[in-house]
Motif scaffolding. Structure first.
Motif, PDB file in Angstrom:
ATOM      1  N   VAL A 177      22.368 127.536 127.198  1.00 33.39           N
ATOM      2  CA  VAL A 177      23.136 128.379 128.111  1.00 33.39           C
ATOM      3  C   VAL A 177      24.590 128.428 127.660  1.00 33.39           C
ATOM      4  N   ALA A 178      25.345 129.347 128.268  1.00 33.30           N
ATOM      5  CA  ALA A 178      26.742 129.532 127.897  1.00 33.30           C
ATOM      6  C   ALA A 178      27.683 128.693 128.752  1.00 33.30           C
ATOM      7  N   ASP A 179      27.224 128.299 129.948  1.00 34.35           N
ATOM      8  CA  ASP A 179      28.109 127.615 130.898  1.00 34.35           C
ATOM      9  C   ASP A 179      27.270 126.746 131.826  1.00 34.35           C
ATOM     10  N   LEU A 180      27.518 125.434 131.820  1.00 31.53           N
ATOM     11  CA  LEU A 180      26.715 124.521 132.642  1.00 31.53           C
ATOM     12  C   LEU A 180      26.954 124.723 134.132  1.00 31.53           C
ATOM     13  N   GLU A 181      28.207 124.944 134.518  1.00 29.61           N
ATOM     14  CA  GLU A 181      28.528 125.080 135.937  1.00 29.61           C
ATOM     15  C   GLU A 181      27.841 126.311 136.541  1.00 29.61           C
ATOM     16  N   LYS A 182      27.880 127.419 135.811  1.00 27.28           N
ATOM     17  CA  LYS A 182      27.223 128.632 136.310  1.00 27.28           C
ATOM     18  C   LYS A 182      25.706 128.451 136.347  1.00 27.28           C
ATOM     19  N   ALA A 183      25.174 127.751 135.357  1.00 30.86           N
ATOM     20  CA  ALA A 183      23.735 127.495 135.345  1.00 30.86           C
ATOM     21  C   ALA A 183      23.334 126.633 136.535  1.00 30.86           C
ATOM     22  N   GLU A 184      24.132 125.627 136.831  1.00 29.78           N
ATOM     23  CA  GLU A 184      23.829 124.758 137.970  1.00 29.78           C
ATOM     24  C   GLU A 184      23.801 125.542 139.274  1.00 29.78           C
ATOM     25  N   GLU A 185      24.733 126.453 139.445  1.00 28.53           N
ATOM     26  CA  GLU A 185      24.762 127.242 140.675  1.00 28.53           C
ATOM     27  C   GLU A 185      23.485 128.066 140.823  1.00 28.53           C
ATOM     28  N   LEU A 186      23.027 128.658 139.719  1.00 25.92           N
ATOM     29  CA  LEU A 186      21.831 129.498 139.767  1.00 25.92           C
ATOM     30  C   LEU A 186      20.587 128.660 140.054  1.00 25.92           C
ATOM     31  N   TYR A 187      20.407 127.577 139.317  1.00 28.65           N
ATOM     32  CA  TYR A 187      19.175 126.811 139.441  1.00 28.65           C
ATOM     33  C   TYR A 187      19.135 125.931 140.689  1.00 28.65           C
ATOM     34  N   VAL A 188      20.288 125.470 141.140  1.00 30.84           N
ATOM     35  CA  VAL A 188      20.319 124.616 142.331  1.00 30.84           C
ATOM     36  C   VAL A 188      20.486 125.444 143.606  1.00 30.84           C
ATOM     37  N   LYS A 189      21.595 126.166 143.707  1.00 28.89           N
ATOM     38  CA  LYS A 189      21.842 126.949 144.918  1.00 28.89           C
ATOM     39  C   LYS A 189      20.911 128.159 145.025  1.00 28.89           C
TER      40      LYS A 189
END
Length: 283
Positions: A177-189
């Protein structure tokens, strides 16, 4: 153990793009022991049990080789039912001169290899979850050399590798992925997974129902990497299986709340993570 059956949300199927369909079919049949369930001139659905497809191959028009330095597939991971199955696969690889790597992740034992197009593959067997070590909400995982000779002690006398055994499932998927923080928001939230391991600021591991991970993401190709072109070798999509229509609709609603678009194509609901990885939402 219920980690890959309802009501857990899990990865049920992965679609990958390849350059030469027939070459890839031969690899997945002869090297890994899959069977073709359905085939067209440009695609093939592969199965372990002769009933359910867990992996599909597609040859896009004007296909180009796998692009380096992009988001997309790191590897998909095939989960075998028994440790002895993994031992038999090691013997099969050795007897046929197939190159592979091997790692012990504490929660599992794994073999790694690439298909002819450079798509990453993991084949693994889980250790008993009662032996997994949890510190709070995070499970302890690492990567150390696999004790191959100890693994081979689990072989059952008189049995050998005869292809993917019945009970084989798609265990997880690991993405660039390009950005861990954005990925976390998508997969978690958005999708309702929990973070069960944060690896050195470089990777995140997501799971449902306390599995060691159903989806993982990393920035090992670099922060801000571009999305590969549609006609390149690599990941086409992966499918998440939800417990029921209500659970899927809840996910669709929360995805929209975090700004992710959800579309319906031929009765299939599709979304994308912030790095362009395509996710099919199924029941």
């Amino acid at each position: 153990m219920g980690f890959h059956t309802k009501p857990t949300t899990f990865v049920g199927h992965v679609k990958i793009k390849v350059e030469k369909l027939e070459r890839s079919i031969k690899f997945y049949e002869e090297v890994l022991g899959f069977h073709v369930l359905e085939q067209t001139t440009s695609s093939a659905k592969l199965t372990a049990d002769g009933k359910i497809s867990i992996l599909s191959l597609e040859q896009p028009e004007n296909v180009v080789p796998k692009q380096r330095g992009t988001s997309g597939l790191y590897h998909f991971a095939i989960l075998l039912p028994e440790r002895s199955d993994l031992a038999n696969l090691v013997v099969h690889f050795r007897e046929n001169g197939i190159r592979f790597a091997a790692s012990d992740h504490l929660v599992s034992e794994a073999l790694y290899l690439y298909d002819p197009d450079g798509n990453g593959i993991e084949v693994y067997a889980d250790r008993d979850p009662s032996g997994w070590s949890w510190v709070g909400n995070e499970v302890e995982m690492t990567t150390i050399p696999l004790n191959i000779e100890n693994l081979l002690t689990s072989q059952v006398a008189g049995k050998s590798w005869r292809g993917m055994p019945e009970g084989t499932v798609m265990g997880h998927i690991h993405l660039h992925v390009a950005d861990l923080e954005k990925a976390e928001e998508l997969y978690v939230k958005g999708l309702g997974f929990a973070v069960v391991n944060r690896y050195a600021g470089q990777a995140l591991f997501f799971s449902n129902e306390k599995y060691h991970h159903h989806v993982a993401v990393n920035i090992w190709n670099g922060v801000g990497v571009p999305i590969p072109p549609d006609n390149s070798v690599g990941l086409k999509s992966f499918t998440l299986i939800f417990a029921n229509e209500e659970a899927r609709q809840d996910a669709i609603d929360t995805l929209k709340k975090v700004g992710a678009a959800v579309t319906e194509e031929n009765h299939t609901f599709i979304t994308h993570d912030p790095s362009g990885n395509t996710i099919e939402l199924a029941v």
